[in-house]
Design a protein around this motif. Structure first.
Motif, PDB file in Angstrom:
ATOM      1  N   PHE A  21       0.387   0.375 -12.280  1.00  0.00           N
ATOM      2  CA  PHE A  21       1.722   0.281 -11.705  1.00  0.00           C
ATOM      3  C   PHE A  21       2.548  -0.606 -12.613  1.00  0.00           C
ATOM      4  O   PHE A  21       2.097  -1.654 -13.049  1.00  0.00           O
ATOM      5  N   GLY A  22       3.750  -0.188 -12.907  1.00  0.00           N
ATOM      6  CA  GLY A  22       4.641  -0.980 -13.747  1.00  0.00           C
ATOM      7  C   GLY A  22       5.586  -1.798 -12.898  1.00  0.00           C
ATOM      8  O   GLY A  22       5.178  -2.505 -11.988  1.00  0.00           O
ATOM      9  N   ASP A  23       6.879  -1.628 -13.141  1.00  0.00           N
ATOM     10  CA  ASP A  23       7.885  -2.392 -12.410  1.00  0.00           C
ATOM     11  C   ASP A  23       8.513  -1.567 -11.286  1.00  0.00           C
ATOM     12  O   ASP A  23       9.608  -1.836 -10.836  1.00  0.00           O
ATOM     13  N   SER A  24       7.781  -0.533 -10.839  1.00  0.00           N
ATOM     14  CA  SER A  24       8.251   0.268  -9.706  1.00  0.00           C
ATOM     15  C   SER A  24       7.024   0.707  -8.916  1.00  0.00           C
ATOM     16  O   SER A  24       5.912   0.324  -9.225  1.00  0.00           O
ATOM     17  N   SER A  25       7.232   1.522  -7.924  1.00  0.00           N
ATOM     18  CA  SER A  25       6.107   2.000  -7.119  1.00  0.00           C
ATOM     19  C   SER A  25       5.513   3.284  -7.693  1.00  0.00           C
ATOM     20  O   SER A  25       4.667   3.906  -7.076  1.00  0.00           O
ATOM     21  N   THR A  26       5.960   3.673  -8.886  1.00  0.00           N
ATOM     22  CA  THR A  26       5.416   4.857  -9.540  1.00  0.00           C
ATOM     23  C   THR A  26       4.022   4.539 -10.062  1.00  0.00           C
ATOM     24  O   THR A  26       3.802   3.509 -10.692  1.00  0.00           O
ATOM     25  N   VAL A  27       3.087   5.431  -9.794  1.00  0.00           N
ATOM     26  CA  VAL A  27       1.717   5.235 -10.262  1.00  0.00           C
ATOM     27  C   VAL A  27       1.511   6.046 -11.538  1.00  0.00           C
ATOM     28  O   VAL A  27       2.041   7.141 -11.694  1.00  0.00           O
ATOM     29  N   MET A  28       0.764   5.451 -12.462  1.00  0.00           N
ATOM     30  CA  MET A  28       0.395   6.131 -13.702  1.00  0.00           C
ATOM     31  C   MET A  28      -1.119   6.144 -13.782  1.00  0.00           C
ATOM     32  O   MET A  28      -1.779   5.206 -13.333  1.00  0.00           O
TER      33      MET A  28
ATOM     34  N   ALA B 110       0.862  -1.179   0.000  1.00  0.00           N
ATOM     35  CA  ALA B 110       0.000   0.000   0.000  1.00  0.00           C
ATOM     36  C   ALA B 110       0.896   1.225   0.000  1.00  0.00           C
ATOM     37  O   ALA B 110       2.004   1.206   0.525  1.00  0.00           O
ATOM     38  N   GLY B 111       0.404   2.267  -0.603  1.00  0.00           N
ATOM     39  CA  GLY B 111       1.144   3.519  -0.643  1.00  0.00           C
ATOM     40  C   GLY B 111       0.175   4.679  -0.577  1.00  0.00           C
ATOM     41  O   GLY B 111      -1.005   4.538  -0.878  1.00  0.00           O
ATOM     42  N   VAL B 112       0.684   5.809  -0.170  1.00  0.00           N
ATOM     43  CA  VAL B 112      -0.127   7.027  -0.144  1.00  0.00           C
ATOM     44  C   VAL B 112       0.451   7.951  -1.221  1.00  0.00           C
ATOM     45  O   VAL B 112       1.624   8.313  -1.174  1.00  0.00           O
TER      46      VAL B 112
END
Length: 164
Positions: free
Chosen positions: A93-100, A72-74
């Motif tokens: 989400f791809g292969d990191s915790s970066t959200v698109m 989970a992330g905020v």
């Protein structure tokens, strides 16, 4: 209580945690402000905001043996977006915790982007039940239309009438 830890317990632990407590007081520069920060009411409010604004994420290939890592992330942007059972966007989400964000349909200028907080495949009653986690009852156009159909078919009385 969050997983058996009450806001009172967290407050007590933070107040007694050295050198953390002293470092916070020093950074803030005010004993009273630090005491308010560690107060049970503040801990409860912050925990509630974290729980309500956390987004489930899945990072592909980041788990053990190359499995997806679920966490989970905020995210500031996501925490400002409202729910709709007919969302205009979805988070990826791809292969990191970066959200698109990806739009699901054409969106007019000035129209807010919305996300589905729960699966849109669920029936209206199930969606509303699950949305109780966020302390609201969805009244989007889709829910209202589905409820009118259910009521017209006599399959279920109007939930609002039951609560009166």
């Amino acid at each position: 209580a969050l997983h058996g830890t009450s806001p009172a317990e967290v407050s007590e632990q933070l107040l007694g945690s050295e050198p953390f407590h002293s470092a916070v007081v020093s950074a803030i520069g005010c004993q009273a402000a630090a005491a308010q920060l560690f107060a049970e009411s503040t801990i409860a409010a912050l925990a509630g905001r974290l729980v309500l604004n956390a987004a489930g994420i899945q990072v592909l290939g980041a788990g053990r043996r190359g499995l997806p890592l679920r966490a989970a992330g905020v995210y500031v942007l996501l925490s400002t977006m409202n729910h709709s059972c007919e969302p205009s966007a979805e988070m990826l989400f791809g292969d990191s915790s970066t959200v698109m964000l990806k739009t699901l349909r054409n969106v007019s200028g000035g129209e807010p982007l919305t996300l589905a907080y729960v699966s849109t495949e669920l029936a209206v009653a199930e969606r509303r039940e699950k949305l109780g986690h966020w302390f609201f009852e969805c009244d989007c156009a889709r829910c209202e239309a589905e409820l009118r159909i259910i009521q017209a078919l006599g399959l279920q009385p109007d939930a609002r009438e039951q609560s009166m």
